[in-house]
Each structure stands twice: as C-alpha cells, then as structure tokens.
Motif scaffolding. Structure first.
Motif, PDB file in Angstrom:
ATOM      1  N   UNK A  88      43.202  49.788  50.567  1.00 38.28           N
ATOM      2  CA  UNK A  88      44.340  49.050  51.144  1.00 38.28           C
ATOM      3  C   UNK A  88      43.890  48.137  52.269  1.00 38.28           C
ATOM      4  N   UNK A  89      42.616  47.761  52.272  1.00 35.48           N
ATOM      5  CA  UNK A  89      42.057  46.958  53.359  1.00 35.48           C
ATOM      6  C   UNK A  89      41.978  45.485  52.970  1.00 35.48           C
ATOM      7  N   UNK A  94      21.186  36.646  24.811  1.00 36.19           N
ATOM      8  CA  UNK A  94      22.594  36.869  25.089  1.00 36.19           C
ATOM      9  C   UNK A  94      22.843  38.293  25.548  1.00 36.19           C
ATOM     10  N   UNK A  95      23.781  38.415  26.505  1.00 35.16           N
ATOM     11  CA  UNK A  95      24.220  39.723  26.951  1.00 35.16           C
ATOM     12  C   UNK A  95      25.725  39.786  26.757  1.00 35.16           C
ATOM     13  N   UNK A  96      26.220  40.927  26.388  1.00 37.23           N
ATOM     14  CA  UNK A  96      27.643  41.100  26.157  1.00 37.23           C
ATOM     15  C   UNK A  96      28.313  41.582  27.427  1.00 37.23           C
ATOM     16  N   UNK A  97      29.422  40.960  27.779  1.00 31.97           N
ATOM     17  CA  UNK A  97      30.210  41.427  28.919  1.00 31.97           C
ATOM     18  C   UNK A  97      30.929  42.691  28.481  1.00 31.97           C
ATOM     19  N   UNK A  98      30.637  43.772  29.174  1.00 30.46           N
ATOM     20  CA  UNK A  98      31.206  45.072  28.841  1.00 30.46           C
ATOM     21  C   UNK A  98      32.554  45.300  29.519  1.00 30.46           C
ATOM     22  N   UNK A  99      32.679  44.823  30.768  1.00 27.48           N
ATOM     23  CA  UNK A  99      33.933  45.060  31.492  1.00 27.48           C
ATOM     24  C   UNK A  99      34.104  44.041  32.617  1.00 27.48           C
ATOM     25  N   UNK A 100      35.344  43.960  33.072  1.00 26.78           N
ATOM     26  CA  UNK A 100      35.714  43.122  34.211  1.00 26.78           C
ATOM     27  C   UNK A 100      36.476  44.031  35.164  1.00 26.78           C
ATOM     28  N   UNK A 101      36.169  43.960  36.449  1.00 24.66           N
ATOM     29  CA  UNK A 101      36.884  44.790  37.417  1.00 24.66           C
ATOM     30  C   UNK A 101      36.837  44.181  38.802  1.00 24.66           C
ATOM     31  N   UNK A 102      37.682  44.694  39.677  1.00 24.04           N
ATOM     32  CA  UNK A 102      37.719  44.222  41.059  1.00 24.04           C
ATOM     33  C   UNK A 102      36.394  44.515  41.750  1.00 24.04           C
ATOM     34  N   UNK A 103      36.035  43.638  42.667  1.00 27.02           N
ATOM     35  CA  UNK A 103      34.933  43.915  43.584  1.00 27.02           C
ATOM     36  C   UNK A 103      35.388  43.490  44.966  1.00 27.02           C
ATOM     37  N   UNK A 104      35.119  44.323  45.946  1.00 32.67           N
ATOM     38  CA  UNK A 104      35.602  44.011  47.283  1.00 32.67           C
ATOM     39  C   UNK A 104      34.849  42.818  47.865  1.00 32.67           C
ATOM     40  N   UNK A 105      35.560  42.078  48.661  1.00 33.30           N
ATOM     41  CA  UNK A 105      34.976  40.965  49.399  1.00 33.30           C
ATOM     42  C   UNK A 105      34.534  41.541  50.736  1.00 33.30           C
ATOM     43  N   UNK A 106      33.217  41.495  50.991  1.00 37.65           N
ATOM     44  CA  UNK A 106      32.662  42.092  52.206  1.00 37.65           C
ATOM     45  C   UNK A 106      32.929  41.255  53.443  1.00 37.65           C
ATOM     46  N   UNK A 107      32.829  39.934  53.294  1.00 37.10           N
ATOM     47  CA  UNK A 107      33.066  39.052  54.431  1.00 37.10           C
ATOM     48  C   UNK A 107      33.494  37.674  53.933  1.00 37.10           C
ATOM     49  N   UNK A 129      50.731  26.719  59.043  1.00 37.93           N
ATOM     50  CA  UNK A 129      49.724  27.734  59.332  1.00 37.93           C
ATOM     51  C   UNK A 129      49.573  28.604  58.083  1.00 37.93           C
ATOM     52  N   UNK A 130      48.442  28.475  57.411  1.00 34.12           N
ATOM     53  CA  UNK A 130      48.155  29.203  56.170  1.00 34.12           C
ATOM     54  C   UNK A 130      47.452  30.508  56.502  1.00 34.12           C
ATOM     55  N   UNK A 131      47.899  31.586  55.866  1.00 35.64           N
ATOM     56  CA  UNK A 131      47.279  32.895  56.043  1.00 35.64           C
ATOM     57  C   UNK A 131      46.646  33.311  54.716  1.00 35.64           C
ATOM     58  N   UNK A 132      45.360  33.655  54.764  1.00 36.83           N
ATOM     59  CA  UNK A 132      44.621  34.127  53.595  1.00 36.83           C
ATOM     60  C   UNK A 132      44.319  35.607  53.795  1.00 36.83           C
ATOM     61  N   UNK A 133      44.613  36.406  52.771  1.00 34.38           N
ATOM     62  CA  UNK A 133      44.268  37.825  52.778  1.00 34.38           C
ATOM     63  C   UNK A 133      43.286  38.058  51.637  1.00 34.38           C
ATOM     64  N   UNK A 134      42.087  38.551  51.962  1.00 34.15           N
ATOM     65  CA  UNK A 134      41.024  38.803  50.988  1.00 34.15           C
ATOM     66  C   UNK A 134      40.863  40.308  50.810  1.00 34.15           C
ATOM     67  N   UNK A 135      40.902  40.775  49.544  1.00 35.95           N
ATOM     68  CA  UNK A 135      40.816  42.209  49.279  1.00 35.95           C
ATOM     69  C   UNK A 135      39.436  42.742  49.658  1.00 35.95           C
ATOM     70  N   UNK A 136      39.452  43.813  50.494  1.00 41.40           N
ATOM     71  CA  UNK A 136      38.226  44.409  51.026  1.00 41.40           C
ATOM     72  C   UNK A 136      38.075  45.859  50.593  1.00 41.40           C
ATOM     73  N   UNK A 137      38.764  46.269  49.530  1.00 43.94           N
ATOM     74  CA  UNK A 137      38.670  47.636  49.037  1.00 43.94           C
ATOM     75  C   UNK A 137      39.838  48.479  49.504  1.00 43.94           C
TER      76      UNK A 137
END
Length: 136
Positions: free
Chosen positions: A124-125, A26-39, A114-122
């Motif tokens: 304000x991108x 077992x490993x303990x989850x230490x933290x949760x945080x944002x990660x940018x979506x590269x593509x 027409x659906x628009x998806x915005x994926x966080x890229x780091x």
C-alpha cells in the motif's frame, strides 16, 4: 553473370531460411506482473503548459529474464495521476542477481495546475511527486 544469379539466389535464400529458423534467438514471455518503483526522478518541479518533461523511474529486477513491460498510467482526476510499472518474465537462460532498470514517462500537460503523481512502491506504499504547471 546469369550463372552467378542462378547459383547465388538459391544459396542466399537457403542461408536466410537457416538463420530465420534458429529458435535460440527467441524467448517466450511467460508472465506479466507488477514491479515496484524504487525511486522517481523529476528534473523540474515546475514547468510550462505544452512543455515536455521526462519523469524517470527506477525498478530492481531479480534476473536478466525480467524486464520492463510498460506502465499503467491512470488519470484519477484532472490533475492526479497514478502510475504502476509492470515487468515481463521470459523462459530464457537467466543470470541471477539484482539489476536496476531505468524507464521514463514523457509528461506534457495541456492545462495549468498542480499535478500529483503517485508511483506504486509495493503493498500500500506510494511515492508521491508534485509538478506545478503554469501558463506560457
């Protein structure tokens, strides 16, 4: 047969206790945080109502102690979606070096438009993708 059961069952239970008490599994989850979506890969930019399409996202993780945790999938209005990916970090033994993780969203629209998806890229991108959904 009775003797086999009286000896076998306690040995089996003892073996199960030994294996279940191993802390290395077992490993303990230490933290949760944002990660940018590269593509982002959208297979089809048009689809029908009630069809299902997999939208794949790719993110780069700095070690094997990080991995995909989940999405924050926000309906901004009827046809706009904002997607942010989150990663977990564990306290386990890690191998350093970048590796790419692939994850997906199963998109199944209930009305045309027409659906628009915005994926966080780091920062304000954002990566923007558009999918046109038509009636059957």
């Amino acid at each position: 047969m009775k003797r086999l059961l009286t000896i076998g069952i306690p040995v089996l239970l003892f073996g199960m206790i030994l294996t279940s008490c191993n802390d290395d599994d077992y490993q303990t989850v230490e933290s949760i945080g944002k990660i940018k979506i590269d593509s982002v890969k959208v297979a089809h930019d048009t689809m029908n109502v009630f069809a299902i399409q997999n939208i794949k996202t790719y993110s780069t993780y700095p070690s094997t102690c990080e991995g995909f945790y989940g999405y924050d999938y926000i309906y901004d209005d009827n046809l706009q979606r904002t997607v942010t990916a989150y990663q977990y970090t564990t306290d386990g033994t890690c191998t350093q070096g970048n590796y790419v993780g692939t994850n997906q969203i199963n998109f199944s629209p209930r009305k045309p438009g027409t659906y628009t998806f915005k994926f966080w890229n780091g920062g304000n991108n954002w990566i923007t993708k558009t999918i046109v959904v038509t009636d059957l």
